[in-house]
Design a protein around this motif. Structure first.
Motif, PDB file in Angstrom:
ATOM      1  N   GLY A   1     -20.469  -1.357  -0.849  1.00  0.00           N
ATOM      2  CA  GLY A   1     -19.099  -1.558  -0.408  1.00  0.00           C
ATOM      3  C   GLY A   1     -18.617  -2.962  -0.730  1.00  0.00           C
ATOM      4  N   ALA A   2     -17.343  -3.226  -0.458  1.00  0.00           N
ATOM      5  CA  ALA A   2     -16.751  -4.543  -0.723  1.00  0.00           C
ATOM      6  C   ALA A   2     -15.462  -4.662   0.068  1.00  0.00           C
ATOM      7  CB  ALA A   2     -16.491  -4.730  -2.217  1.00  0.00           C
ATOM      8  N   PHE A   3     -14.969  -5.890   0.169  1.00  0.00           N
ATOM      9  CA  PHE A   3     -13.683  -6.144   0.807  1.00  0.00           C
ATOM     10  C   PHE A   3     -12.593  -6.181  -0.255  1.00  0.00           C
ATOM     11  CE2 PHE A   3     -16.480  -7.880   4.094  1.00  0.00           C
ATOM     12  CZ  PHE A   3     -15.897  -7.352   5.243  1.00  0.00           C
ATOM     13  N   LEU A   4     -11.503  -5.480   0.004  1.00  0.00           N
ATOM     14  CA  LEU A   4     -10.310  -5.582  -0.817  1.00  0.00           C
ATOM     15  C   LEU A   4      -9.345  -6.499  -0.084  1.00  0.00           C
ATOM     16  CD1 LEU A   4      -9.740  -1.838  -1.809  1.00  0.00           C
ATOM     17  CD2 LEU A   4     -11.000  -3.596  -3.067  1.00  0.00           C
ATOM     18  N   LEU A   5      -9.043  -7.627  -0.667  1.00  0.00           N
ATOM     19  CA  LEU A   5      -8.213  -8.626   0.001  1.00  0.00           C
ATOM     20  C   LEU A   5      -6.837  -8.658  -0.646  1.00  0.00           C
ATOM     21  CD1 LEU A   5      -8.641 -10.572   2.349  1.00  0.00           C
ATOM     22  CD2 LEU A   5      -9.096 -12.377   0.694  1.00  0.00           C
ATOM     23  N   GLY A   6      -5.833  -8.306   0.140  1.00  0.00           N
ATOM     24  CA  GLY A   6      -4.473  -8.273  -0.387  1.00  0.00           C
ATOM     25  C   GLY A   6      -3.532  -9.111   0.445  1.00  0.00           C
ATOM     26  N   ALA A   7      -2.244  -8.783   0.335  1.00  0.00           N
ATOM     27  CA  ALA A   7      -1.193  -9.477   1.071  1.00  0.00           C
ATOM     28  C   ALA A   7      -0.097  -8.464   1.343  1.00  0.00           C
ATOM     29  CB  ALA A   7      -0.673 -10.669   0.265  1.00  0.00           C
ATOM     30  N   HIS A   8       0.968  -8.928   2.013  1.00  0.00           N
ATOM     31  CA  HIS A   8       2.101  -8.048   2.271  1.00  0.00           C
ATOM     32  C   HIS A   8       2.961  -7.972   1.009  1.00  0.00           C
ATOM     33  CE1 HIS A   8       0.671  -8.905   6.323  1.00  0.00           C
ATOM     34  NE2 HIS A   8       1.306  -7.810   6.700  1.00  0.00           N
ATOM     35  N   VAL A   9       2.337  -7.480  -0.049  1.00  0.00           N
ATOM     36  CA  VAL A   9       2.967  -7.359  -1.363  1.00  0.00           C
ATOM     37  C   VAL A   9       2.979  -5.886  -1.758  1.00  0.00           C
ATOM     38  CG1 VAL A   9       2.740  -7.893  -3.812  1.00  0.00           C
ATOM     39  CG2 VAL A   9       2.313  -9.678  -2.121  1.00  0.00           C
ATOM     40  N   GLY A  10       4.154  -5.378  -2.112  1.00  0.00           N
ATOM     41  CA  GLY A  10       4.221  -4.013  -2.609  1.00  0.00           C
ATOM     42  C   GLY A  10       3.742  -2.998  -1.588  1.00  0.00           C
ATOM     43  N   SER A  11       2.907  -2.067  -2.031  1.00  0.00           N
ATOM     44  CA  SER A  11       2.474  -0.951  -1.197  1.00  0.00           C
ATOM     45  C   SER A  11       0.967  -0.829  -1.202  1.00  0.00           C
ATOM     46  CB  SER A  11       3.095   0.352  -1.703  1.00  0.00           C
ATOM     47  OG  SER A  11       2.532   1.481  -1.070  1.00  0.00           O
ATOM     48  N   PHE A  12       0.378  -0.939  -0.012  1.00  0.00           N
ATOM     49  CA  PHE A  12      -1.058  -0.650   0.084  1.00  0.00           C
ATOM     50  C   PHE A  12      -1.306   0.844  -0.033  1.00  0.00           C
ATOM     51  CE2 PHE A  12      -4.591   0.785   2.727  1.00  0.00           C
ATOM     52  CZ  PHE A  12      -5.649   0.159   2.085  1.00  0.00           C
ATOM     53  N   GLU A  13      -0.360   1.649   0.432  1.00  0.00           N
ATOM     54  CA  GLU A  13      -0.550   3.096   0.446  1.00  0.00           C
ATOM     55  C   GLU A  13      -0.721   3.656  -0.958  1.00  0.00           C
ATOM     56  OE1 GLU A  13      -1.750   5.957   2.456  1.00  0.00           O
ATOM     57  OE2 GLU A  13      -0.741   4.395   3.616  1.00  0.00           O
ATOM     58  N   VAL A  14       0.016   3.100  -1.947  1.00  0.00           N
ATOM     59  CA  VAL A  14      -0.134   3.598  -3.304  1.00  0.00           C
ATOM     60  C   VAL A  14      -1.499   3.225  -3.856  1.00  0.00           C
ATOM     61  CG1 VAL A  14       0.818   1.594  -4.577  1.00  0.00           C
ATOM     62  CG2 VAL A  14       1.109   3.910  -5.488  1.00  0.00           C
ATOM     63  N   LEU A  15      -2.012   2.061  -3.461  1.00  0.00           N
ATOM     64  CA  LEU A  15      -3.352   1.670  -3.896  1.00  0.00           C
ATOM     65  C   LEU A  15      -4.396   2.621  -3.325  1.00  0.00           C
ATOM     66  CD1 LEU A  15      -4.835  -1.846  -4.184  1.00  0.00           C
ATOM     67  CD2 LEU A  15      -6.045  -0.184  -2.797  1.00  0.00           C
ATOM     68  N   ARG A  16      -4.281   2.926  -2.037  1.00  0.00           N
ATOM     69  CA  ARG A  16      -5.245   3.827  -1.396  1.00  0.00           C
ATOM     70  C   ARG A  16      -5.185   5.227  -2.016  1.00  0.00           C
ATOM     71  NH1 ARG A  16      -5.788   7.570   2.758  1.00  0.00           N
ATOM     72  NH2 ARG A  16      -3.527   7.773   2.881  1.00  0.00           N
TER      73      ARG A  16
END
Length: 315
Positions: free
Chosen positions: A126-141
């Motif tokens: 496993g790993a951590f996915l580190l993002g920000a309040h940019v665009g859409s997390f839902e589309v990534l998931r």
């Protein structure tokens, strides 16, 4: 620094979480009904009056938006710039209605860096996915599930935007995203077990979250020409659990187009001494801020952080 001096900073950091929701559950359900009954094209027209209302009647958020956009664009932000940013935000919220129901076929999504996730999944750690309040997390998931079979749990403060999450989960009860709540005794073990099972843990590192460990602090690093506070909590968690950090973003390109980006950020999987770990954590925070800054300059209307990020209002 003593606790009295820390208190104002902590209050400013967490004020966004205590602010009342501007969301309206009834309005969200009406919007959902329009989206599912008349389709995405008609529903997108409804976004314009919603956007206009927010821009005109949310002066605090508008002030923060103009401050950020001025720095990201390199010129004074106009009202139309604020409108474009808020409209992009409402568009991604609308698209969550379809993404939660598995309607990825309605979107044009490119995925860059998928091989990095495939390699990580093959290792089984496993790993951590580190993002920000940019665009859409839902589309990534959703895209990640479709393309590389990744399982992502969001490590987050669960009560924020609770009405939006409740409304969206109501329309797609079988597609609720996995969430590991912060600020609980069992949170660390839950994250570790999820990662050990080959899952990915997603975190957004551009806000200070209530309930973070007392060991977490702040590091001020350059961001869009001014020093800004970034929490070291997500980075310390990755170092403690000895995992990789992958930078993630689901950039909204307008219309039905999204660009999912996955890039290596830091690797804490090896055994590190105390001083070396501290140095690596700071390096990772600086790298994260630089990556986020480049993304904000490239797609300035994609950053949906409508609060006092630089904490300049108090001063």
């Amino acid at each position: 620094m003593n606790s009295a001096a820390q208190a104002p900073a902590a209050a400013g950091a967490n004020s966004w979480a205590r602010a009342p929701e501007r969301s309206n559950a009834f309005a969200l359900r009406v919007m959902t009904w329009i989206a599912l009954t008349f389709g995405r094209r008609v529903a997108r027209w409804v976004l314009h009056p919603i956007t206009l209302y927010f821009v005109l009647f949310a002066p605090t958020a508008r002030r923060h938006s103009r401050r950020f956009l001025g720095r990201a664009l390199g010129r004074p932000a106009r009202l139309v710039d604020c409108y474009r940013q808020v409209h992009a935000f409402t568009a991604t919220i609308l698209d969550r209605v379809y993404l939660l129901r598995g309607r990825l076929d309605q979107f044009e999504v490119t995925v860059r860096g998928g091989e990095l996730i495939e390699q990580t999944l093959a290792e089984g750690r496993g790993a951590f996915l580190l993002g920000a309040h940019v665009g859409s997390f839902e589309v990534l998931r959703t895209a990640g599930q479709a393309h590389v079979g990744m399982r992502v749990a969001m490590v987050m403060y669960p009560d924020n935007a609770r009405m939006i999450n409740a409304a969206l989960s109501a329309i797609a009860p079988d597609s609720k995203p996995d969430i590991i709540a912060l600020g609980r005794v069992e949170s660390m073990l839950a994250v570790r077990d999820w990662l050990d099972g080959g899952g990915l843990a997603g975190m957004l590192a551009d806000r200070q979250l209530p309930g973070e460990s007392e060991r977490a602090g702040e590091v001020r690093v350059p961001f869009l020409g001014h020093d800004a506070p970034f929490s070291d909590g997500p980075f310390r968690l990755a170092a403690l659990l000895r995992r990789r950090l992958v930078f993630m973003a689901g950039v909204y390109l307008g219309g039905n187009r999204y660009d999912v980006r996955l890039e290596p950020l830091a690797d804490f999987s090896g055994r590190l001494s105390g001083p070396e770990r501290e140095a690596r954590i700071r390096e990772a925070i600086v790298a994260y801020a630089a990556r986020l800054e480049a993304l904000c300059r490239e797609h300035p209307y994609n950053w949906f952080n409508f609060h006092d990020f630089w904490r300049e209002d108090a001063s």
